[in-house]
Design a protein around this motif. Sequence first.
Motif, PDB file in Angstrom:
ATOM      1  N   LYS A 467       5.946  -1.565   2.891  1.00 51.57           N
ATOM      2  CA  LYS A 467       5.490  -0.846   4.082  1.00 51.57           C
ATOM      3  C   LYS A 467       4.394  -1.651   4.763  1.00 51.57           C
ATOM      4  N   VAL A 468       4.474  -1.785   6.086  1.00 55.54           N
ATOM      5  CA  VAL A 468       3.397  -2.379   6.875  1.00 55.54           C
ATOM      6  C   VAL A 468       2.647  -1.227   7.543  1.00 55.54           C
ATOM      7  N   VAL A 469       1.371  -1.062   7.213  1.00 54.62           N
ATOM      8  CA  VAL A 469       0.637   0.153   7.591  1.00 54.62           C
ATOM      9  C   VAL A 469       0.459   0.286   9.101  1.00 54.62           C
ATOM     10  N   GLU A 470       0.425  -0.827   9.831  1.00 49.92           N
ATOM     11  CA  GLU A 470       0.283  -0.732  11.280  1.00 49.92           C
ATOM     12  C   GLU A 470       1.588  -0.310  11.959  1.00 49.92           C
ATOM     13  N   ILE A 471       2.710  -0.451  11.245  1.00 49.64           N
ATOM     14  CA  ILE A 471       4.012  -0.113  11.827  1.00 49.64           C
ATOM     15  C   ILE A 471       4.424   1.309  11.435  1.00 49.64           C
ATOM     16  N   VAL A 472       4.303   1.619  10.157  1.00 45.37           N
ATOM     17  CA  VAL A 472       4.605   2.973   9.667  1.00 45.37           C
ATOM     18  C   VAL A 472       3.275   3.672   9.420  1.00 45.37           C
ATOM     19  N   THR A 473       2.934   4.605  10.280  1.00 43.44           N
ATOM     20  CA  THR A 473       1.584   5.192  10.274  1.00 43.44           C
ATOM     21  C   THR A 473       1.574   6.636   9.781  1.00 43.44           C
ATOM     22  N   ASP A 474       2.564   7.014   8.970  1.00 39.23           N
ATOM     23  CA  ASP A 474       2.628   8.405   8.513  1.00 39.23           C
ATOM     24  C   ASP A 474       1.624   8.717   7.412  1.00 39.23           C
ATOM     25  N   ALA A 478       3.995   4.084   0.009  1.00 43.25           N
ATOM     26  CA  ALA A 478       5.346   3.519  -0.066  1.00 43.25           C
ATOM     27  C   ALA A 478       6.093   4.011  -1.300  1.00 43.25           C
ATOM     28  N   ILE A 479       5.372   4.214  -2.380  1.00 42.01           N
ATOM     29  CA  ILE A 479       6.030   4.619  -3.628  1.00 42.01           C
ATOM     30  C   ILE A 479       6.661   6.003  -3.517  1.00 42.01           C
ATOM     31  N   GLU A 480       6.146   6.826  -2.596  1.00 40.94           N
ATOM     32  CA  GLU A 480       6.660   8.184  -2.454  1.00 40.94           C
ATOM     33  C   GLU A 480       8.104   8.196  -1.959  1.00 40.94           C
ATOM     34  N   GLN A 481       8.475   7.198  -1.143  1.00 42.51           N
ATOM     35  CA  GLN A 481       9.851   7.156  -0.666  1.00 42.51           C
ATOM     36  C   GLN A 481      10.814   6.928  -1.825  1.00 42.51           C
ATOM     37  N   LEU A 501       7.642   0.450  -7.757  1.00 43.34           N
ATOM     38  CA  LEU A 501       6.513  -0.250  -7.129  1.00 43.34           C
ATOM     39  C   LEU A 501       6.475   0.062  -5.637  1.00 43.34           C
ATOM     40  N   GLY A 502       5.329   0.504  -5.164  1.00 42.13           N
ATOM     41  CA  GLY A 502       5.108   0.671  -3.738  1.00 42.13           C
ATOM     42  C   GLY A 502       4.079  -0.346  -3.285  1.00 42.13           C
ATOM     43  N   VAL A 503       4.454  -1.221  -2.356  1.00 42.69           N
ATOM     44  CA  VAL A 503       3.566  -2.298  -1.925  1.00 42.69           C
ATOM     45  C   VAL A 503       3.346  -2.172  -0.413  1.00 42.69           C
ATOM     46  N   GLU A 504       2.065  -2.031  -0.032  1.00 43.77           N
ATOM     47  CA  GLU A 504       1.736  -1.866   1.376  1.00 43.77           C
ATOM     48  C   GLU A 504       0.907  -3.051   1.873  1.00 43.77           C
ATOM     49  N   PHE A 505       1.206  -3.441   3.123  1.00 43.12           N
ATOM     50  CA  PHE A 505       0.568  -4.620   3.716  1.00 43.12           C
ATOM     51  C   PHE A 505      -0.108  -4.243   5.029  1.00 43.12           C
ATOM     52  N   SER A 506      -1.047  -5.083   5.394  1.00 40.12           N
ATOM     53  CA  SER A 506      -1.660  -4.992   6.719  1.00 40.12           C
ATOM     54  C   SER A 506      -1.428  -6.316   7.437  1.00 40.12           C
ATOM     55  N   ARG A 510      -3.459  -9.414   6.711  1.00 36.66           N
ATOM     56  CA  ARG A 510      -2.503 -10.412   6.227  1.00 36.66           C
ATOM     57  C   ARG A 510      -2.449 -10.467   4.707  1.00 36.66           C
ATOM     58  N   ASN A 511      -2.457  -9.280   4.114  1.00 31.65           N
ATOM     59  CA  ASN A 511      -2.380  -9.220   2.660  1.00 31.65           C
ATOM     60  C   ASN A 511      -2.065  -7.803   2.212  1.00 31.65           C
ATOM     61  N   ILE A 512      -1.949  -7.631   0.897  1.00 29.27           N
ATOM     62  CA  ILE A 512      -1.656  -6.336   0.295  1.00 29.27           C
ATOM     63  C   ILE A 512      -2.877  -5.428   0.416  1.00 29.27           C
ATOM     64  N   THR A 513      -2.652  -4.207   0.890  1.00 29.99           N
ATOM     65  CA  THR A 513      -3.755  -3.246   1.016  1.00 29.99           C
ATOM     66  C   THR A 513      -3.640  -2.099   0.008  1.00 29.99           C
ATOM     67  N   ARG A 514      -2.430  -1.834  -0.467  1.00 26.00           N
ATOM     68  CA  ARG A 514      -2.268  -0.812  -1.508  1.00 26.00           C
ATOM     69  C   ARG A 514      -1.091  -1.197  -2.393  1.00 26.00           C
ATOM     70  N   TYR A 515      -1.313  -1.085  -3.682  1.00 23.06           N
ATOM     71  CA  TYR A 515      -0.297  -1.481  -4.674  1.00 23.06           C
ATOM     72  C   TYR A 515      -0.262  -0.380  -5.724  1.00 23.06           C
ATOM     73  N   GLN A 516       0.861   0.328  -5.797  1.00 21.53           N
ATOM     74  CA  GLN A 516       0.985   1.434  -6.747  1.00 21.53           C
ATOM     75  C   GLN A 516       2.261   1.280  -7.570  1.00 21.53           C
ATOM     76  N   TRP A 517       2.189   1.721  -8.810  1.00 19.25           N
ATOM     77  CA  TRP A 517       3.383   1.641  -9.642  1.00 19.25           C
ATOM     78  C   TRP A 517       3.415   2.772 -10.652  1.00 19.25           C
ATOM     79  N   GLU A 518       4.617   3.084 -11.077  1.00 19.94           N
ATOM     80  CA  GLU A 518       4.824   4.074 -12.130  1.00 19.94           C
ATOM     81  C   GLU A 518       5.975   3.620 -13.008  1.00 19.94           C
TER      82      GLU A 518
END
Length: 520
Positions: A467-474, A478-481, A501-506, A510-518
């Motif tokens: 997910k790119v946070v500036e594009i998908v602003t909900d 990302a992991i929830e999807q 793995l949910g990986v979010e970028f800005s 220009r890097n990872i802003t949130r990284y979640q895993w289960e």
Amino acid sequence: MKKLPIGIQTFRKIREDNFYYVDKTRFIKELVDNGGGYYFLSRPRRFGKSLFLDTIASAFKGEKELFKGLFLYDNWDWENPDLSGVPVIKISFGSGVNRSVDELQQSFSYVLNNISGEYSIESEYSDLKNKFSDLIKKIYEKYNKQVVVLVDEYDKPILDSITNKELATELREELKNYYSVIKDCDRYIKLCFITGVSKFSKATCTRLGFSGLNNLNDITIRPDYGDICGYTENELYAVFKDRIKDFDKEQVKLWYNGYSFTGESVYNPFDILLLFDNKEFRNYWFETGTPTFLIKLLEKNSYFIPEIECKVATERLIGNFDIDDINVETLLFQTGYLTIKNKMHKGNRIVYTLDYPNIEVKMSLTDSILSYLSNNNIENQQNNLYDSLLDGKVDMLEPVFHSFFASIPNDWYRKNSMGNYEGYYASIFYCYFTALGLDVIAEDVTNLGRIDLTVKIENIIYIIEFKVVEIVTDGNPAIEQIKNRKYYEKYTSSCADIYLLGVEFSKTDRNITRYQWEKL
């Protein structure tokens, strides 16, 4: 006994007194039985094109003893003056790099002088086009026989300068002068065989002076000529049976087989011979060429790298190379980084599915893309990544990727829009995993949608959403999807461990802003 020249060896001498014959001479008889004429064959570099032309030359020169033990020995009319003792003109642009039109002229002049010396014929012409034409006519008159013309790597001068469109165009126009001679000398030519990397299209024929050859027979993707170069599985195990026994057959197939030109799939001969010499699996073919221009073209077009796999292409697309309109898929196919996996008829059109031929090409190309994007040596990072994936240490993945994105120069982003969209970040992850030789599926289809990326290592599955946070602003992680759409259900019965793995970028950071895993 006279030793076989390298040109008639469709094999490699592996031990001092042991030759291995991969017999392709039946194709030469087929060419003649079909009435001769004009043929064209496109194959990737180092695939045996030059050796095949040398074999044609030896057959028409009547060098019968060189064919002992081969198909042609008992299936060629060696007493027929139209088939034996025939003059052969061979032109090759395969060696060296022509960095200007002057250098190309010098190279061709050298070739023509050698032909003149070989047949003891002088030409009063100094310009290369007329000299070439004059030599063909005088050789015909001297022997009272139509000549065989062989052109090897017809397009190499152009491809060597493909990043310089102006020079490539100038070289193309100079080559047009030479090749136009062939159509003008039709009545003096018995057989003409042309090889290269890029495949003929109507535009290519016209712009390279072949437009008059209306009977040009392009056998590049004809099933009956599919194994004219390369080793079939039967040839590999019959000819090299004492060598192949030392290797895992499935691994050899995984690494070096898979090239298909709508016929039987073939092994890369260059890889196989070096495998036998060095006794280890390596990227032998890939290491002989640098796909820098190809990678730059992917970058320029903001190409979604995972889409290289299972690419659908029309017949026009795979045969439409033109320096005025270079298509990514065309270049990938013609240079050997993609091959034909399936052929379908859709109405009146033929459609092909293109994919990587084997693991050597898939790993090496994606690894080169990564190296191009980063100034840092990424080998240690890749080793750490592989170990972390295998051990399920998902926390260890984030610093590896964070470090990689941080290493990409700011100037790269300034010059490219590629870093502004989600596919770019997905492409980086895809390249990283694919370069490790892992089983990677992009846009993995489920009954509730598509997984951005699925990675399998042994009996472990990683399901990744980007997910790119500036594009998908909900504001939803990302992991929830993954969890909401239950993407994991596809693999619950087949894998021991599943990680989400949910990986979010800005695109600003220009890097990872949130990284979640289960772990399920």
